[in-house]
Design a protein around this motif. Structure first.
Motif, mmCIF file in Angstrom:
data_model
loop_
_atom_site.group_PDB
_atom_site.id
_atom_site.type_symbol
_atom_site.label_atom_id
_atom_site.label_comp_id
_atom_site.label_asym_id
_atom_site.label_seq_id
_atom_site.Cartn_x
_atom_site.Cartn_y
_atom_site.Cartn_z
ATOM 1 N N ILE A 64 -1.189 12.021 4.571
ATOM 2 C CA ILE A 64 -0.525 11.889 5.873
ATOM 3 C C ILE A 64 0.781 11.120 5.756
ATOM 4 C CG2 ILE A 64 -0.741 10.937 8.204
ATOM 5 C CD1 ILE A 64 -3.774 11.273 7.934
ATOM 6 N N THR A 65 0.747 9.998 5.051
ATOM 7 C CA THR A 65 1.889 9.082 5.048
ATOM 8 C C THR A 65 2.888 9.344 3.941
ATOM 9 O OG1 THR A 65 0.815 7.440 3.614
ATOM 10 C CG2 THR A 65 0.380 7.298 5.977
ATOM 11 N N GLY A 66 2.425 9.884 2.811
ATOM 12 C CA GLY A 66 3.298 9.965 1.661
ATOM 13 C C GLY A 66 3.599 8.582 1.110
ATOM 14 N N VAL A 67 4.573 8.497 0.202
ATOM 15 C CA VAL A 67 4.979 7.230 -0.399
ATOM 16 C C VAL A 67 6.198 6.696 0.342
ATOM 17 C CG1 VAL A 67 5.806 6.085 -2.486
ATOM 18 C CG2 VAL A 67 4.090 7.901 -2.647
ATOM 19 N N PRO A 102 8.472 12.311 5.017
ATOM 20 C CA PRO A 102 7.782 11.509 4.001
ATOM 21 C C PRO A 102 7.931 12.090 2.605
ATOM 22 C CG PRO A 102 6.223 12.792 5.281
ATOM 23 C CD PRO A 102 7.545 12.953 5.945
ATOM 24 N N VAL A 103 7.895 11.198 1.607
ATOM 25 C CA VAL A 103 7.978 11.605 0.204
ATOM 26 C C VAL A 103 6.565 11.718 -0.335
ATOM 27 C CG1 VAL A 103 8.821 10.988 -2.083
ATOM 28 C CG2 VAL A 103 10.206 10.461 -0.054
ATOM 29 N N LEU A 111 0.822 -1.203 0.000
ATOM 30 C CA LEU A 111 0.000 0.000 0.000
ATOM 31 C C LEU A 111 0.860 1.259 0.000
ATOM 32 C CD1 LEU A 111 -2.992 -0.637 2.431
ATOM 33 C CD2 LEU A 111 -3.153 0.313 0.139
ATOM 34 N N GLN A 112 1.846 1.298 0.889
ATOM 35 C CA GLN A 112 2.655 2.505 1.032
ATOM 36 C C GLN A 112 3.559 2.753 -0.175
ATOM 37 O OE1 GLN A 112 0.816 3.885 4.250
ATOM 38 N NE2 GLN A 112 2.387 4.928 3.055
ATOM 39 N N ALA A 113 3.871 1.703 -0.912
ATOM 40 C CA ALA A 113 4.698 1.869 -2.107
ATOM 41 C C ALA A 113 3.881 2.216 -3.340
ATOM 42 C CB ALA A 113 5.497 0.586 -2.363
ATOM 43 N N ASN A 114 2.553 2.131 -3.220
ATOM 44 C CA ASN A 114 1.671 2.369 -4.367
ATOM 45 C C ASN A 114 0.677 3.472 -4.046
ATOM 46 O OD1 ASN A 114 2.115 0.021 -6.462
ATOM 47 N ND2 ASN A 114 2.234 -0.915 -4.449
ATOM 48 N N PRO A 115 0.988 4.719 -4.404
ATOM 49 C CA PRO A 115 0.084 5.827 -4.058
ATOM 50 C C PRO A 115 -1.311 5.691 -4.654
ATOM 51 C CG PRO A 115 1.785 6.521 -5.620
ATOM 52 C CD PRO A 115 2.193 5.171 -5.113
ATOM 53 N N ASP A 116 -1.434 4.991 -5.799
ATOM 54 C CA ASP A 116 -2.749 4.838 -6.423
ATOM 55 C C ASP A 116 -3.667 3.923 -5.617
ATOM 56 O OD1 ASP A 116 -1.993 6.491 -8.478
ATOM 57 O OD2 ASP A 116 -1.396 4.845 -9.811
#
Length: 483
Positions: A195-198, A480-481, A181-186
């Protein structure tokens, strides 16, 4: 046969007297089977609790209801992705080449105790690539081992070992829901992404600290599996437990009409796999392979192509898919509830107030420090995981306040995800929700294996929390990115 069963019962009783932890686990299992409802009920209760919590912060009832409805379908892309993870893993695991590999592997162990440890190794190794393959492949390996003449293996202990990938390491591997999930912004709801960014795989599952955690858990799990497995004189075999080991093949009837020809010809499979392989080659040759496989769509695409190719004929592939679908029922019906929970956490608030997620993040900041946050969050996530047994769905619930608190306390954000991953897997060892596909393959009940998985849980819990705490001190916070 009756005399043999009587002797085995006596030996097992003696073993139970010697190992009090297994007796305790059996008692806990009997209690949970009597009093614990289906996992869906826990998800539904979580909806009510979060709604009440949002109301308690001053959010109007109308806003809470609107947030729930707006979020209900927000996870549809991720729900479909996780369903395909389970389906593709099952299809690969039951393919004819996988069956040949299982038959070869089943010849390797020399005795029952080493067979149990071997199953644990296979389960853990496979879970780092695909949790569904780990469950089904390991279960089929247990059945193959149980058919070996002269190998007195405790079928219950081997079944528990087949579950260790799901209970120890799966969330630290490529199919980790939170890391994907965190590696895939879509795939992330926009409110959560803000909040989390990528957070790429290089900051989560491929961190050296995360890889070290996997190595330690693997060694410890194998040792416990070997030491806790009953010896040949006390082993309860599949035959003793009344489990049929006759394999029901995926029936592929011969073509009965001209229209059936393409269903039984590999031509369509070859053409689709060839076409898909062109795209996959382009994807991996033009991008960093780590970044490419971290895309959940790419990950699923590769495994589906593999499933088509390994099953060879379209009809067999379709039969395998149909047989896999019941294992994703919980994902399909529960994830929409988690989406609604996420929106109530992040969007329902009083006109001039803060949403519940902000209140929770402030609470965790208040009761923890930079040093204690990983251990505290690990314990919290493990407890919550027993009631919400879904890696991706639970991350949607936790991420808004976990990442917000981690940012404020300057905790490495990728390690915060790893804390979640490692702790989230722990309750799987005592919660039967994800055992169901494996138990269906084995022909066992949860209470047959939980005594052994509980033994693993007792050791894993303090070990994981300690390592999450001590390794956090070796990492530095990075902002965060944002996409």
């Amino acid at each position: 046969m009756k005399e043999l069963n009587r002797q085995q019962d006596l030996a097992a009783s003696t073993a139970d007297d010697a190992v009090g932890l297994e007796r305790t686990a059996a008692a806990v299992t009997r209690w949970s089977e009597k009093w614990f409802p289906d996992a869906y009920i826990f998800a539904a209760i979580a909806v009510v609790v979060v709604a009440v919590g949002a109301l308690a912060t001053g959010a109007p009832a109308q806003r809470v209801g609107i947030a729930f409805g707006d979020g209900f379908w927000s996870l549809i892309p991720f729900t479909m992705q996780m369903a395909i993870v389970a389906i593709s893993g099952y299809v690969v695991a039951v393919s004819p080449p996988a069956a040949k590999l299982i038959a070869w592997l089943a010849r390797l162990p020399s005795n029952g105790k080493s067979a149990v440890a071997f199953v644990a190794l296979v389960s853990i190794s496979a879970s780092l690539f695909n949790w569904a393959i780990s469950l089904i492949f390991s279960g089929l390996l247990v059945r193959a081992l149980a058919r070996r003449t002269g190998l007195r293996m405790d079928y219950r202990a081997a079944g528990a070992a087949a579950y260790l990938g799901m209970g120890a390491t799966w969330a630290l591997g490529l199919s980790s829901s939170a890391s994907q999930l965190q590696a895939n912004p879509d795939s992330l709801p926009k409110a959560l992404l803000a909040i989390t960014g990528v957070i790429p795989f290089s900051e989560t599952i491929f961190l050296p600290q995360s890889l070290l955690l996997v190595a330690v858990l693997t060694v410890v799990s194998l040792l416990i599996a070997y030491r806790s497995a009953p010896g040949a004189e006390r082993a309860k075999t599949a035959q003793y437990l009344g489990v049929s080991l006759n394999e029901a093949e995926l029936e592929v009837a011969a073509p009965s009409r001209p229209g059936d020809w393409l269903e039984h010809s590999p031509l369509i499979t070859i053409l689709i796999v060839a076409l898909g392989s062109v795209w996959a080659w382009h994807e991996f040759s033009t991008k960093n392979p780590v970044l490419a496989i971290s895309n959940l769509n790419t990950y699923n695409f590769v495994f589906l192509l593999a499933g088509m190719l390994l099953n060879w004929r379209p009809r067999r592939f379709l039969n395998a898919v149909a047989k896999s679908v019941p294992s994703v029922a919980g994902v399909l019906i529960q994830f929409p509830l988690y989406g609604g929970i996420a929106y109530m956490l992040t969007k329902a608030s009083a006109p001039s107030g803060l949403p519940l997620a902000d209140h929770l993040s402030h609470f965790f900041v208040a009761v923890s420090s930079h040093a204690s946050f990983p251990a505290l969050m690990g314990v919290y996530s493990a407890v919550l995981g027993f009631f919400v047994p879904s890696g991706g769905g639970k991350w949607i619930i936790e991420a808004p306040y976990v990442i917000a608190a981690a940012k404020e306390l300057q905790v490495h954000l990728g390690w915060a995800v790893t804390v979640y991953n490692a702790a989230e897997a722990l309750p799987n060892l005592i919660n039967p929700f994800w055992m169901l596909p494996l138990l269906g393959v084995l022909g066992l009940r949860a209470r047959d294996v939980v005594g052994f998985t509980f033994t693993q849980f007792v050791v894993h819990l303090p070990l994981v929390i300690f390592m999450l705490w001590i390794l956090a001190g070796t990492l530095t916070f990075h902002p965060p990115v944002m996409p």
